[in-house]
Design a protein around this motif. Structure first.
Motif, PDB file in Angstrom:
ATOM      1  N   ALA A   1      61.775  17.224  32.871  1.00 55.17           N
ATOM      2  CA  ALA A   1      62.741  18.209  33.364  1.00 55.17           C
ATOM      3  C   ALA A   1      62.034  19.415  33.969  1.00 55.17           C
ATOM      4  CB  ALA A   1      63.664  18.646  32.220  1.00 55.17           C
ATOM      5  N   SER A   2      60.939  19.819  33.361  1.00 57.76           N
ATOM      6  CA  SER A   2      60.196  20.952  33.909  1.00 57.76           C
ATOM      7  C   SER A   2      59.557  20.596  35.248  1.00 57.76           C
ATOM      8  CB  SER A   2      59.135  21.415  32.914  1.00 57.76           C
ATOM      9  OG  SER A   2      58.058  20.493  32.831  1.00 57.76           O
TER      10      SER A   2
ATOM     11  N   ALA B   1      65.335   9.630  31.606  1.00 55.25           N
ATOM     12  CA  ALA B   1      65.324  11.051  31.955  1.00 55.25           C
ATOM     13  C   ALA B   1      65.138  11.237  33.450  1.00 55.25           C
ATOM     14  CB  ALA B   1      64.215  11.762  31.181  1.00 55.25           C
TER      15      ALA B   1
ATOM     16  N   ALA C   1      60.736  18.471  37.338  1.00 48.84           N
ATOM     17  CA  ALA C   1      61.800  18.318  38.339  1.00 48.84           C
ATOM     18  C   ALA C   1      62.081  19.633  39.062  1.00 48.84           C
ATOM     19  CB  ALA C   1      63.072  17.806  37.669  1.00 48.84           C
ATOM     20  N   ARG C   2      61.735  20.749  38.440  1.00 47.07           N
ATOM     21  CA  ARG C   2      61.971  22.060  39.057  1.00 47.07           C
ATOM     22  C   ARG C   2      60.781  22.542  39.876  1.00 47.07           C
ATOM     23  NH1 ARG C   2      64.057  22.799  33.754  1.00 47.07           N
ATOM     24  NH2 ARG C   2      62.156  23.894  33.120  1.00 47.07           N
TER      25      ARG C   2
ATOM     26  N   MET D   1      65.169  12.083  39.778  1.00 44.60           N
ATOM     27  CA  MET D   1      63.781  12.137  40.228  1.00 44.60           C
ATOM     28  C   MET D   1      63.364  10.755  40.736  1.00 44.60           C
ATOM     29  SD  MET D   1      62.077  14.427  37.162  1.00 44.60           S
ATOM     30  CE  MET D   1      60.488  14.577  37.991  1.00 44.60           C
TER      31      MET D   1
ATOM     32  N   ASN E   1      61.783  16.747  28.165  1.00 40.78           N
ATOM     33  CA  ASN E   1      61.570  18.150  28.536  1.00 40.78           C
ATOM     34  C   ASN E   1      60.454  18.287  29.555  1.00 40.78           C
ATOM     35  OD1 ASN E   1      63.562  19.051  26.827  1.00 40.78           O
ATOM     36  ND2 ASN E   1      62.173  19.568  25.151  1.00 40.78           N
TER      37      ASN E   1
ATOM     38  N   LEU F   1      67.825  12.969  35.969  1.00 40.98           N
ATOM     39  CA  LEU F   1      67.423  14.151  36.739  1.00 40.98           C
ATOM     40  C   LEU F   1      67.396  13.884  38.243  1.00 40.98           C
ATOM     41  CD1 LEU F   1      64.499  15.293  34.409  1.00 40.98           C
ATOM     42  CD2 LEU F   1      66.641  16.548  34.769  1.00 40.98           C
TER      43      LEU F   1
END
Length: 755
Positions: A414-415, A443, A417-418, A449, A411, A447
């Motif tokens: 993922a945050s 992850a 990545a934005r 990244m 998580n 994503l």
């Protein structure tokens, strides 16, 4: 062919690990000691309340009850009731004789004045003392007995015994005997019931009490003549009402306590002079009993024994103390212990009262200062012309220290990545055993990244992991976040804008509770919103920010290296480096628009562990940087302003804040329940106003404030205990490792937060 792998040698524990083990072993006794401190405080307050008879007393007086069961000879008899040989007998005061008696003492103002008058006129008195007052003013009782006066029991709390159980009656008498033993080394066989008068007032309710006490060897004393001085009718009336008629003898009642007694003090010399002029002599109750020829030979059951003071002096004063018994053995030592305990309470309660005033003023001042400065900070930062300087657009390094974060690390990535700001991400796996590094790589790949690096190291603690990340960072600005935290898309961009000012060395972001759906989470949500939107705004405006939160903070890489990186000297490495930044001349600011969502502890046990580490670490950091108090120039601002504020508001005031709760409960039980409740509600109202303003600044929903009253009753008490625990730990030393809390991974960026 298989080969057996060589057995690995067990690594010897390091110094830090040994210290951590020692500190962990000391935690349970420290918690117990913290609880004992609060228990001792509560016990002192309860003892003081009981001694002041503000609870347990009963001022009800019956009138007109049937007296058919009380023998007529008792109702028509003299004022001294004995039960010699098991038979109720009354004794009258001989003609031209006065047994001068005083009720409700001792009192530190009036009793010494009464004693001085008796000493001046060579007149003895019989004082019926309230046990709670005896334990509070033992010196007065000691003087009273040494000067030849006689003492009797007036119960311990001035309660109407005819309403009480047998156990309560026994307790009232025993406690008063204990107080007398501790104060003057004696016990007594004399008793006068509160609210009693003449023997004809004995009724069916009180008669069993007198019988019970008679079987225990007590002599009950009533009055013939009542001065009614407690009514304060005037000196002349007091003298007139206390004078027996037709030369009769009398047991005369005055009061040396229980109210304002200036009229008594003025009337007493006039009364003694008047009675001596009429040819009266004065004696004690024991003197009356021994003058009673019919009962002199059998006085042992009631008040026997040889007189302690010899024969009357000069024919005018009979100072017999035959009712007194010398206290010995256990009774004597228990009595002294009671007097000592009361002395402690008598000293402690006023001291605590002063402390309460100081704490109350400090708390109210803090609320007022926070509101004023937070409003100014908000208006300053939201002006159209406000800006940090040129927009910062260059890439930054985001360091994520992680230890067993398998539930959260995906998580977190993922945050990131934005993110709307260019970043590189450095995940430093501090010896995780749950596959954190593998999950992080998977992850990042999922994503897409390409800006993520995962570095593994042996378990060395969070400061070492952060330092490793700083050394590996490619860019001059480093953002630090926890492995259980998620950023909004705009968080990094907002967080790094203050670095447009070349004097800024570090920036604190706005950490928010993500798992606020639980009771504990809601309480912490209130705490976080108030802390970040009131406290940090205040510190920012005063330029003495004490802490960059581990969940969201940004630093100039050169500033971090200049102060030696994250230190392992304290449990609060974030507070430690923040203070070091101030002392190095860097400015530390707060950026309220940079928000991070973190998972607060989900159980009381985990919450205790986290807050203990925070509070104890803060104390360590403040002690480490204590020399900042003498720093000169701009770099000394934290020592001059921040250090005193943190010590007063985050350590001293919270440590003594339980005084407010203890005194509130004390007042509700012992003084005035309604007034104490209103005062508590007023303080709660002020806190609600502050919280509501903080929620308004952060655009939070007000419904969580409905939990605030319960938070004050439960959550805040736990925080007090944690802080007291930390203070005890600070006195005994010890260190703890980077503690890992159990995470669920339920916190993600809230819907709409990135818009």
């Amino acid at each position: 062919m298989t080969t057996t792998p060589p057995r690995r040698r067990r690594r010897a524990p390091t110094r830090i690990e040994r210290a951590a083990g020692k500190a962990a072993a000391l935690q349970r006794p420290r918690v117990i000691l913290a609880l004992l401190l609060l228990l001792a405080l509560s016990s002192v307050m309860l003892l003081d309340g009981y001694l002041r008879a503000e609870v347990g007393g009963d001022e009800r007086v019956r009138d007109g009850a049937s007296s058919s069961e009380v023998p007529e000879k008792i109702l028509d008899g003299g004022p001294i009731l004995t039960f010699r040989g098991g038979r109720a007998t009354t004794i009258s005061v001989p003609a031209k004789t006065i047994a001068l008696t005083f009720d409700d003492g001792p009192n530190p103002t009036w009793t010494p004045q009464v004693l001085e008058i008796l000493r001046r006129y060579d007149v003895p008195g019989t004082f019926f003392l309230v046990g709670s007052m005896v334990s509070r003013y033992p010196g007065i009782v000691r003087t009273m007995v040494e000067e030849g006066n006689e003492v009797g029991i007036h119960t311990f709390t001035h309660v109407d015994l005819s309403y009480q159980s047998g156990a309560r009656v026994d307790r009232e008498m025993q406690q008063t005997q204990l107080a007398l033993a501790g104060a003057a080394g004696i016990t007594t066989t004399l008793f006068r019931a509160p609210y009693s008068s003449e023997t004809d007032a004995i009724d069916n309710y009180s008669w069993p009490v007198y019988q019970r006490l008679g079987r225990d060897g007590y002599t009950s004393v009533f009055v013939d003549t009542d001065s009614d001085d407690w009514k304060k009718p005037g000196v002349s009336k007091i003298v007139r009402w206390a004078t027996p008629k037709d030369g009769k003898g009398a047991a005369v009642l005055f009061h040396d306590a229980g109210g304002e007694r200036s009229q008594t003090i003025e009337a007493l010399p006039r009364y003694i002079e008047k009675m001596k002029a009429k040819g009266y002599t004065f004696t004690t109750v024991s003197g009356v009993m021994e003058q009673d020829g019919a009962s002199a030979g059998s006085a042992g059951a009631g008040a026997g024994g040889a007189p302690d003071s010899g024969s009357p002096g000069g024919g005018s004063a009979d100072r017999r103390q035959a009712a007194h018994r010398t206290a010995t053995g256990t009774l004597l030592y228990e009595g002294r212990a009671l007097v000592l305990a009361v002395a402690v309470a008598e000293w402690a309660v006023p001291a605590l009262s002063v402390g309460l005033v100081i704490v109350g003023v400090a708390v109210m001042s803090r609320f007022g200062m926070m509101l004023v400065l937070a409003r100014r900070h908000h208006r300053q930062r939201n002006r159209r012309r406000f800006g940090w300087g040129p927009v910062v657009t260059r890439p930054v390094s985001v360091i994520v220290p992680a230890y067993n974060e398998k539930e959260c690390i995906a998580n977190t990535l993922a945050s990131l990545a934005r993110s709307t700001h260019p970043i590189e991400v450095i995940v430093v796996d501090d010896g995780s055993t749950d596959g954190t590094s593998r999950i992080a790589r998977e992850a990042a790949d999922a994503l897409g990244m390409t800006n993520v690096r995962v570095i593994r190291q042996e378990n060395a603690g969070k400061p070492a992991a952060l330092n490793n990340g700083v050394r590996s960072a490619r860019y001059d600005i480093v953002v630090m976040m926890d492995g259980d935290t998620v950023f909004e898309a705009d968080t990094v961009r907002q967080l790094v804008q203050p670095f447009a000012d070349p004097g800024v060395g570090a920036v604190a972001g706005n950490a928010k509770v993500g798992n606020r759906g639980t009771l504990i989470g809601a309480w912490q949500h209130i705490e976080y919103v108030m802390g970040f939107n009131l406290d940090r705004r205040m510190y920012d405006l005063l330029r003495c920010m004490p802490t960059i939160p581990g969940a969201i903070g940004a630093f100039r890489r050169e500033a971090v290296l200049q102060v030696g990186g994250m230190s392992e000297d304290t449990l609060a490495e974030d507070t430690d480096i923040t203070i070091a930044m101030h002392r190095a001349g860097w400015r530390v600011v707060y950026q309220e628009h940079a928000r991070a969502w973190t998972e607060a502890p989900g159980s009381l046990r985990q919450l205790w562990s986290q807050r203990y580490r925070w509070s104890y670490g803060t104390m360590q950091a403040l002690w480490k940087h204590r020399k900042s108090l003498t720093d000169k120039g701009p770099s000394g601002r934290f020592g001059r302003v921040g250090m005193p504020l943190v010590v007063v508001f985050q350590i001293v005031t919270p440590v003594f804040a339980p005084l407010i709760d203890v005194f509130t409960v004390y007042s509700m039980v012992f003084v005035d329940f309604r007034a104490a409740l209103y005062a508590w509600l007023a303080v709660l109202g002020i806190q609600l106003v502050c919280a509501a303003y903080a929620f308004r600044l952060d655009k939070e929903k007000y419904r969580y404030l409905l939990m605030m009253p319960l938070q004050q009753l439960a959550y805040r008490q736990m925080m007090y205990l944690v802080l007291i625990h930390s203070c005890v730990t600070a006195l005994t030393g010890g260190r703890l490792r980077w503690q890992k809390l159990k995470r669920t991974g339920e916190v993600g960026t809230p819907a709409g937060a990135d818009s």
